[in-house]
Design a protein around this motif. Structure first.
Motif: not given
Length: 531
Positions: A231-240, A243-248, A252-261
């Motif tokens: 489901h790569a396309q759906a995951a990319q759409q939700s990330f965009v 996120s909004g700008d680069w800080a967002g 979002v990327l850091l929050l996804a990383l800490v939730l990988v476990p």
């Protein structure tokens, strides 16, 4: 910093040792809080349009630090005005405080020349007390932020987390022993633990259970990775969208990383069968995705399978608990019946089965704890239940690993011991295996002592054969009363010509096992002249 700071000289008293140990616990809490605060402040500074000032960023850091310890928080800035609970613990974020407490409790007990060390109980109490003192101060400070503590009862989980990590550190400093039991334990139980294979079995249970949990987590992470690629396309759409700008995007990327476990635990629960809940009205299992999910927009949640009944691909997730059960079996037999071990040194069938069963219990308990920590509420209404049900997940892990672990351990033990027959004890009747006699080189059967006679020792029989039957010939002369020292002629069946001049021929038909090799006398070059 937790290892080399705040050291004591050997002349300082016990109270000073306890005080410094307490301060080292506070230092461990400060390191974790400081690292998380720096990260939050960097993200706040990088944001082009922050919603709040530095005070809001500090309150957010305090709330996240409490959330990493298992504290259930309440989000007050909701659209409806009612506080919404937030109890989903980021497992990767929780690794930092657990590791800091464990390391501090371990380091204070390491003996250093010129420095006094506290007792094991003192290190456990002081390190945990210092850490919880800082935690209480942070909880009071976070009450004024948009993430506040949701009632006093929510402060109990961090107490168990911190004290459990401190106890693990003390246990590690002592060498991870599994005994002896304290003096107040029953005497019979202490004797049972002191003797036998208790320590070895306990280590095997610990290792096999930990290996089973690790395989479940690894298999769950693999399922999530495959689903994200699917489901790569759906995951990319939700990330965009988030996120909004680069800080967002970085946030979002850091929050996804800490939730990988957390996602790995969810995948393990999915493979085990109970699955997980996406709200109060929806459940996801390999058999079906039923109900109407309350699914927030988040990249990791794009890995959720499609709604409807499961297919063969969904059922293939059952390979994860199968591998976990076989892992428990392999770790058990690795100690119970190593490669090339004899049957006498291998563990018995009941010991092997019991150890594998206890390893399955440890795997089920560890999986249940992780499932309880990986889920939690994310709001009100349908989002009150979010994640796997801990007791169903633990029971499924226990059932899978017990069924496959015990049966696999017994089969693997039988395979490694195939073709081996249990030998008789060293002091047993060695003649029993040769009741029917044996044949020498001439084809004649050698007599074997009957049940009423005492067998002649091997050393005596060899001496009699190598001396040319000198002792047997002298016995009739003595019984006849003649004082002649000359021996009578041998009987027809014992003619001298039937004997060989080479004394080594008597060893051709003697047994060659290690027992006889230790009792045989050295070979002689000629017939013995001693009577």
């Amino acid at each position: 910093m937790t290892e080399n700071s705040l050291s004591l000289s050997g002349e300082q008293g016990r109270s000073a040792v306890s005080a410094i140990t307490f301060l080292r616990g506070m230092l461990a809490a400060g390191l974790g809080l400081g690292a998380l605060t720096v990260l939050v402040m960097v993200l706040w500074i990088s944001s082009p349009a922050p919603d709040d000032g530095p005070g809001g960023a500090l309150h957010a850091a305090a709330g996240l630090w409490l959330l990493a310890h298992g504290v259930e928080l309440a989000r007050v800035d909701t659209t409806g005005g009612a506080p919404a609970p937030v109890g989903l613990l980021p497992l990767l974020l929780a690794v930092v405080p657990v590791w800091l407490v464990h390391r501090t409790a371990r380091d204070v007990l390491v003996p250093v020349e010129g420095r006094r060390t506290p007792s094991a109980l003192g290190a456990f109490a002081m390190v945990g007390g210092g850490y919880l003192f800082v935690g209480a101060a942070v909880a009071v400070y976070a009450r004024e932020g948009w993430l506040s503590v949701d009632g006093p009862a929510s402060l109990l989980p961090p107490v168990f987390v911190v004290m459990g990590a401190a106890a693990a550190g003390v246990w590690t400093a002592a060498g991870r022993p599994f005994g002896p039991l304290p003096v107040w334990a029953p005497v019979r139980l202490r004797e049972k633990v002191a003797g036998g294979r208790f320590t070895e079995c306990a280590e095997t249970v610990y290792r096999s259970g930990a290996a089973g949990v690790a395989v479940l987590l690894g298999g769950g992470a693999l399922l999530v990775a495959v689903a994200l690629v699917w489901h790569a396309q759906a995951a990319q759409q939700s990330f965009v969208q988030l996120s909004g700008d680069w800080a967002g995007g970085v946030s979002v990327l850091l929050l996804a990383l800490v939730l990988v476990p957390n996602a790995a635990v969810w995948g393990a629960a999915y493979g085990l069968g109970p699955g997980f809940a996406l709200g109060t009205a929806s459940t996801v299992t390999p058999l079906a995705f039923s109900g109407r999910p309350a699914l927030p927009v988040f990249p990791l949640l794009a890995a959720v399978p499609d709604r409807g009944p499961g297919t063969v691909l969904n059922w293939a997730a059952g390979a994860v608990p199968v591998v976990a059960g076989l892992t428990v079996a392999w770790f058990t037999v690795r100690r119970a019946a190593p490669v090339r071990v004899t049957r006498e040194k291998a563990w018995s069938l009941p010991e092997t089965a019991l150890t594998a069963g206890l390893g399955a219990v440890a795997c089920g308990a560890g999986t249940a704890v992780l499932a309880a920590a990986a889920g939690g509420p994310l709001g009100t209404g349908k989002l009150v239940e979010f994640g796997p049900v801990w007791w169903l997940t633990g029971a499924a892990a226990l059932a899978w690993t017990a069924l496959l672990g015990i049966s696999g351990a017994l089969l693997l033990r039988a395979w490694r011991l195939r073709g081996q027959v249990r030998q008789e004890p060293a002091g047993g009747d060695r003649w029993g295996a040769r009741r029917s006699g044996r044949r020498d080189e001439g084809g004649e059967t050698e007599p074997v002592p009957g049940p009423g006679t005492v067998p002649m020792p091997v050393s005596v029989s060899v001496s009699a054969r190598t001396s040319g039957n000198t002792t047997a010939e002298a016995a009739p002369s003595t019984a006849g009363g003649s004082g002649s020292e000359s021996a009578p002629e041998p009987a027809p069946e014992e003619q001298p010509e039937e004997q060989s001049d080479d004394a080594s021929e008597v060893y051709d038909f003697l047994p060659t096992d290690p027992w006889h090799a230790r009792t045989d006398p050295p070979r002689e070059t000629g017939p013995s002249m001693k009577p």
